[in-house]
Design a protein around this motif. Sequence first.
Motif, PDB file in Angstrom:
ATOM      1  N   PHE A  45       0.832  -1.206   0.000  1.00 13.50           N
ATOM      2  CA  PHE A  45       0.000   0.000   0.000  1.00 13.50           C
ATOM      3  C   PHE A  45       0.869   1.259   0.000  1.00 13.50           C
ATOM      4  N   HIS A  64      -5.834  -6.745  -4.223  1.00 14.49           N
ATOM      5  CA  HIS A  64      -6.737  -6.109  -3.253  1.00 14.49           C
ATOM      6  C   HIS A  64      -6.140  -4.784  -2.772  1.00 14.49           C
ATOM      7  N   ILE A  65      -4.873  -4.820  -2.435  1.00 17.31           N
ATOM      8  CA  ILE A  65      -4.213  -3.599  -1.936  1.00 17.31           C
ATOM      9  C   ILE A  65      -4.127  -2.562  -3.054  1.00 17.31           C
ATOM     10  N   GLU A 124      -6.338  -2.108  -5.270  1.00 23.47           N
ATOM     11  CA  GLU A 124      -7.665  -1.477  -5.246  1.00 23.47           C
ATOM     12  C   GLU A 124      -7.728  -0.405  -4.165  1.00 23.47           C
ATOM     13  N   GLY A 125      -7.197  -0.730  -2.996  1.00 22.13           N
ATOM     14  CA  GLY A 125      -7.183   0.251  -1.913  1.00 22.13           C
ATOM     15  C   GLY A 125      -6.336   1.463  -2.258  1.00 22.13           C
ATOM     16  N   GLY A 182      -7.899   3.976  -4.635  1.00 19.90           N
ATOM     17  CA  GLY A 182      -8.928   4.758  -3.956  1.00 19.90           C
ATOM     18  C   GLY A 182      -8.362   5.954  -3.212  1.00 19.90           C
ATOM     19  N   CYS A 183      -7.053   5.980  -3.047  1.00 16.22           N
ATOM     20  CA  CYS A 183      -6.409   7.055  -2.287  1.00 16.22           C
ATOM     21  C   CYS A 183      -5.719   8.082  -3.172  1.00 16.22           C
ATOM     22  N   ARG A 211     -14.582   9.216   4.459  1.00 10.53           N
ATOM     23  CA  ARG A 211     -15.409   8.797   3.320  1.00 10.53           C
ATOM     24  C   ARG A 211     -16.878   8.588   3.692  1.00 10.53           C
ATOM     25  N   CYS A 245      -5.227  11.190   1.313  1.00  5.88           N
ATOM     26  CA  CYS A 245      -5.843  10.072   0.580  1.00  5.88           C
ATOM     27  C   CYS A 245      -7.315  10.309   0.274  1.00  5.88           C
ATOM     28  N   PRO A 305      -9.158   1.250   3.833  1.00  8.02           N
ATOM     29  CA  PRO A 305      -8.346   1.525   2.641  1.00  8.02           C
ATOM     30  C   PRO A 305      -7.168   0.547   2.524  1.00  8.02           C
ATOM     31  N   SER A 334      -6.884  -2.589   2.181  1.00  5.20           N
ATOM     32  CA  SER A 334      -7.738  -3.724   1.834  1.00  5.20           C
ATOM     33  C   SER A 334      -6.921  -4.976   1.511  1.00  5.20           C
TER      34      SER A 334
END
Lengths: 404, 404
Positions: free
Chosen positions: A100, A128-129, A131-132, A135-136, B108, B136, B244, B246
């Motif tokens: 991340f 998965h990370i 995706e996280g 989002g940031c 969020r 973020c 976040p 994830s």
Amino acid sequence: MTLEEARALDATDALAPLRDRFVLPPGVLYLDGNSLGALPRAAAEAVATATTQQWGERLIRSWNEGWMDAPRRVGGKIARLIGAEQDEVIVGDSTSANLFKLLVAALRADPARRVILSEAGNFPTDLHIAEGAIGCVPGASLKVVARGDVQGALGPDTAVLLLTHTHYKSAERWDMDALTRAAHAAGALVLWDLSHSAGAIPVNLGGAGADLAVGCGYKFLNGGPGAPAFLYVARRWQDRLASPLSGWMGHAEPFAFVDAYRPAPGMTRWLAGTPAVLGMAALEAGIDVWADVDLAQLWAKSAQLFDILHAAGAAVGLECVSPIAPNARGSHISFRHPHAYALCQALIAKGLIGDFRDPDIIRFGLTPLYLSHQDVWRAGDLLREAVATEAWSDPAYQVRAAVT
Amino acid sequence: MTLEEARALDATDALAPLRDRFVLPPGVLYLDGNSLGALPRAAAEAVATATTQQWGERLIRSWNEGWMDAPRRVGGKIARLIGAEQDEVIVGDSTSANLFKLLVAALRADPARRVILSEAGNFPTDLHIAEGAIGCVPGASLKVVARGDVQGALGPDTAVLLLTHTHYKSAERWDMDALTRAAHAAGALVLWDLSHSAGAIPVNLGGAGADLAVGCGYKFLNGGPGAPAFLYVARRWQDRLASPLSGWMGHAEPFAFVDAYRPAPGMTRWLAGTPAVLGMAALEAGIDVWADVDLAQLWAKSAQLFDILHAAGAAVGLECVSPIAPNARGSHISFRHPHAYALCQALIAKGLIGDFRDPDIIRFGLTPLYLSHQDVWRAGDLLREAVATEAWSDPAYQVRAAVT
């Protein structure tokens, strides 16, 4: 290969003495060191010392007696195993958290580039990370393509190419030099996940010109369950990237107790919270075993172990999904079987521990530090017999539990 | 108070038997359990078992024999200490990482609210991580105001009020009920950092109607150096917020190995990477000591210990910066002194371990599980003597090292 031939290989195996540095339970053939490495004897001692002496007796004073510097010290010891400089590696948090940090930082390196490019079927936490991470970062996206399409999908919008060097399921290995060159030619950074490579095969991040890397401590490095993970940033990036997980241990002056965050120089900025001391003690002892290991010897032995198990599988018609060419794979071997789960359980009952990966893969880790040629020959013998006798058909082996 | 009076209090102290459950080095008065709690004897055993038996002998099988569920199990045990339900707490990562997860999630929750509100002089990592979190979330910002201005600064733009319940330096305690009400009246969430409260004082998150909380395992909870931290989300928020960070351990089906992230139900979604098993084993043993502790008794004893040390400081004119009213503070006491660093070093040389906090604070942790009234009386005696004899003036005590 016969058992006698395996014995002969053991007799001239320069790595054979290392086996005594590990605790291995009697009656078990442990071919799952790619999931959780075996316990180094020194790790048991190191954890006991960290607990009873450093914590119990020295208490808070231990922070100034080795604990505080452990993330850099252990990182420096890992460096040789992955072809990095000592000041390019630090240890802390999990592989997921480190992914991340680096993905967000990489997305911020060039505002014109907003895409993380990765491979479908990559290890789940990497995707998965990712995706996280997207989002940031405003406008960021994740592009996941089939393995064969990765290189062609690099483009002017690619911020970072995220690849797991050795595939957790198939053991397929990316050509680190070629993919790093391709990413750079497209103007992108590359982030290598070395979880199934560090301690498994020779890795040369510096030689490849890689930018970023992460990897886990508890597989081939034998650092213990949930060991702290490592993180690599090439020197040329160290001043230009910063962590979104901007915790106090990554601050330039953590004990000045000021309100404003200011990232520490070098790799220290990638730390976040207080280091996990007990896990770090085990990991350091695990890493110290590697000080005496010639990685070329390690890799040569891994290839021999692969051939033994591959031949055993072939003898009963098992489909091997791992590459046959040594330089195209890591240090495990995976077979496809319609009853892979039950076959894995049947083998565990016979004393051979491998693992199952959904939906139809049975996987065996080849760890030359503590597996002999004879061990793997015996593993192959059990495998052959289990397949030949359809051991998976016993209903007791078909009950699924949570597995790792 | 005289030494005899302290002895008399010990004679009727219902918590006194707990002292034998801890390892305490001879010749040391340890008043730094607010920084690193002492070693519970059971923690040394638990770590040895996790290392030699679970890792060494059971190897990968241990994941199905207790490791996988540990984050929820240990979280459930912490719940009682902070007034939460068992399914509202989970353990993993560091306090810093957990703050990051919850702050980003809170930002969020309502797109119309973009401000994290916090206190100047809050524990640094809280503010540092808040800086990382606002980076973020588009449009987010961090508003840091003086302690007295916090409540008035709540407004329609406040997404989350981030407060450390007990101040790490002064021991000042926020009124959790009142500040939670004020945050809710403004339409904001509240996130309590309980690092200096959990195991120090009775905490009732549920009673206060708190939304979110984090806290560390290695202080009053005695979970060991760099222990995994805890994270609390009130049930009503559990389906509406997501992490976040994830990672795969927070996935609804981590072993289905699918590409797309889907957060697990309940608290599991706040996990990221593989749990730090060895640290978790120590923490669980530390938490288990609390099963027999009446928190009202704990707090009553803490207040007595405070009074003893406060009187000793007052006798030599030390300025106490901690609140005198028990319900306005946590379980440590801090004095201001122009030579606080050297005074702290002089006391350590005499066998009294407290700690120094820049620039002029000397701080003592009051941990009723393993400190007797006599211990604290003796600590007060050493403090009095050190101040009276100007022990700080020895140049040897003025050389600064990295401290925590």
